[in-house]
Design a protein around this motif. Structure first.
Motif, PDB file in Angstrom:
ATOM      1  N   GLN A 123       0.947  -1.126  -0.152  1.00 11.21           N
ATOM      2  CA  GLN A 123      -0.112  -0.062   0.013  1.00 11.21           C
ATOM      3  C   GLN A 123       0.675   1.138  -0.057  1.00 11.21           C
ATOM      4  N   ASP A 124       2.206   1.016   0.128  1.00  9.71           N
ATOM      5  CA  ASP A 124       3.138   2.450   0.200  1.00  9.71           C
ATOM      6  C   ASP A 124       3.766   2.336  -0.991  1.00  9.71           C
ATOM      7  N   THR A 125       4.116   3.922  -1.584  1.00 13.52           N
ATOM      8  CA  THR A 125       4.755   3.946  -2.900  1.00 13.52           C
ATOM      9  C   THR A 125       6.277   4.073  -2.489  1.00 13.52           C
TER      10      THR A 125
ATOM     11  N   ASP B 105      11.516   6.449  -6.342  1.00 15.21           N
ATOM     12  CA  ASP B 105      11.529   6.073  -7.938  1.00 15.21           C
ATOM     13  C   ASP B 105      12.896   5.610  -8.214  1.00 15.21           C
TER      14      ASP B 105
ATOM     15  N   SER C 223       6.183   9.084 -12.589  1.00 13.95           N
ATOM     16  CA  SER C 223       6.073  10.173 -11.473  1.00 13.95           C
ATOM     17  C   SER C 223       7.704  10.910 -11.301  1.00 13.95           C
TER      18      SER C 223
ATOM     19  N   ALA D 278       9.313   8.186   1.323  1.00 14.28           N
ATOM     20  CA  ALA D 278       9.339   7.034   0.497  1.00 14.28           C
ATOM     21  C   ALA D 278      10.411   6.112   0.854  1.00 14.28           C
TER      22      ALA D 278
END
Length: 293
Positions: free
Chosen positions: A61-63, A66, A84, A279
């Motif tokens: 559920q977490d991003t 990059d 993104s 992140a």
């Protein structure tokens, strides 16, 4: 599989991407410019190892931060990131990375929601763009032949008007309404013009190196309220008052005391605050893969 840009078409329909090509610098220097830590770029994991690490450490559920898969092919360095990356704070305004003198770069943004956007830059300055079927030329002498091919292929029209679509020729083997074939033609022509290639088999096998490009510390500008005295209202000449100290980056909101007309007023920068990037909260202490160094 071949080394053209065909892979981007298939990949983009699934996930989207932001792809940077650079000529005149190494792939390692490219990802460092895009935000990778030099020590991580010097000892990268493979793409497969990076995906495995994120799958293990970051809840679904977490991003995650990059990641760029990078390498060199056909005389160009390249870095493949998620779409993104294009809108991150460190890619905007004064923090945005700028290609150095002596380089050429091509970027392709495909969000899957909008048509691909392409940009060509020389020495860090944008000279040409393609967006939603229109080409924009900011400096002559670089892309005239490319524009001619795109127009002939029914892929684009120049910024200044409708093209004179040909009725015959090498590029005119399709119907005008062949929307499905427009994107493949675009990538084929652009790849041929600039000599862009990708190592498709290595990309599919996830064998290429990968690094985080998202910064571990976020630089957040903090502003003081716009100082007075304020110029009178442009609508009625009434006095302006401070309605909101923060109104978008670097501005305050002023409202007229008489007619309620409002305007944004530039606010002075107070400081740049550095805060940990959330992140990375599941990746504390994870640095370069020293086994690959």
């Amino acid at each position: 599989m071949g080394d053209g840009l065909e892979w981007t078409e298939k990949h983009g329909t699934v996930e989207g991407y932001y792809l940077t090509f650079a000529q005149g610098m190494s792939a390692r220097d490219l990802v460092v410019l895009l935000g990778a830590a030099p020590e991580e770029a010097a000892a990268p994991r493979t793409t497969a190892e990076m995906h495995g690490l994120l799958h293990e450490k970051v809840p679904w559920q977490d991003t995650p931060p990059d990641v760029a898969t990078f390498g060199e092919c056909g005389g160009w360095a390249f870095a493949l990131e998620p779409p993104s990356a294009w809108t991150r704070g460190d890619r905007l305004g004064e923090q945005a990375p700028r290609m150095p003198e002596g380089t050429r770069s091509v970027t392709i943004l495909d969000t899957t929601m909008d048509p691909p956007q392409l940009t060509y830059a020389v020495d860090g300055t944008t000279v040409w763009q393609y967006h939603e079927g229109v080409t924009y030329t900011y400096r002559s002498g670089h892309t005239e032949q490319l524009d001619a091919r795109l127009v002939a292929a029914h892929v684009a029209m120049p910024e200044n008007g409708e093209p004179d679509w040909p009725t015959s020729g090498d590029e005119d083997e399709h119907d005008d309404d062949d929307e499905a074939g427009r994107e493949p033609r675009l990538f084929r022509i652009v790849a041929e013009h600039f000599g862009l290639r990708l190592p498709t088999d290595a990309l599919l096998a996830q064998e290429l190196p990968a690094v985080f490009t998202e910064p571990r510390l976020l630089r957040i500008p903090r502003y003081d309220p716009a100082p007075g005295p304020y110029a009178p209202c442009a609508h009625c000449g009434g006095a302006m008052r401070l309605a909101a100290p923060e109104w978008g980056p670097g501005h305050s909101l002023l409202t007229c005391e008489s007619c309620e007309e409002s305007r944004a007023e530039e606010a002075p920068l107070r400081e740049i605050e550095e805060i940990p990037n959330p992140a990375y909260r599941h990746l504390d202490g994870i640095g370069p893969d020293v086994s690959n160094g």
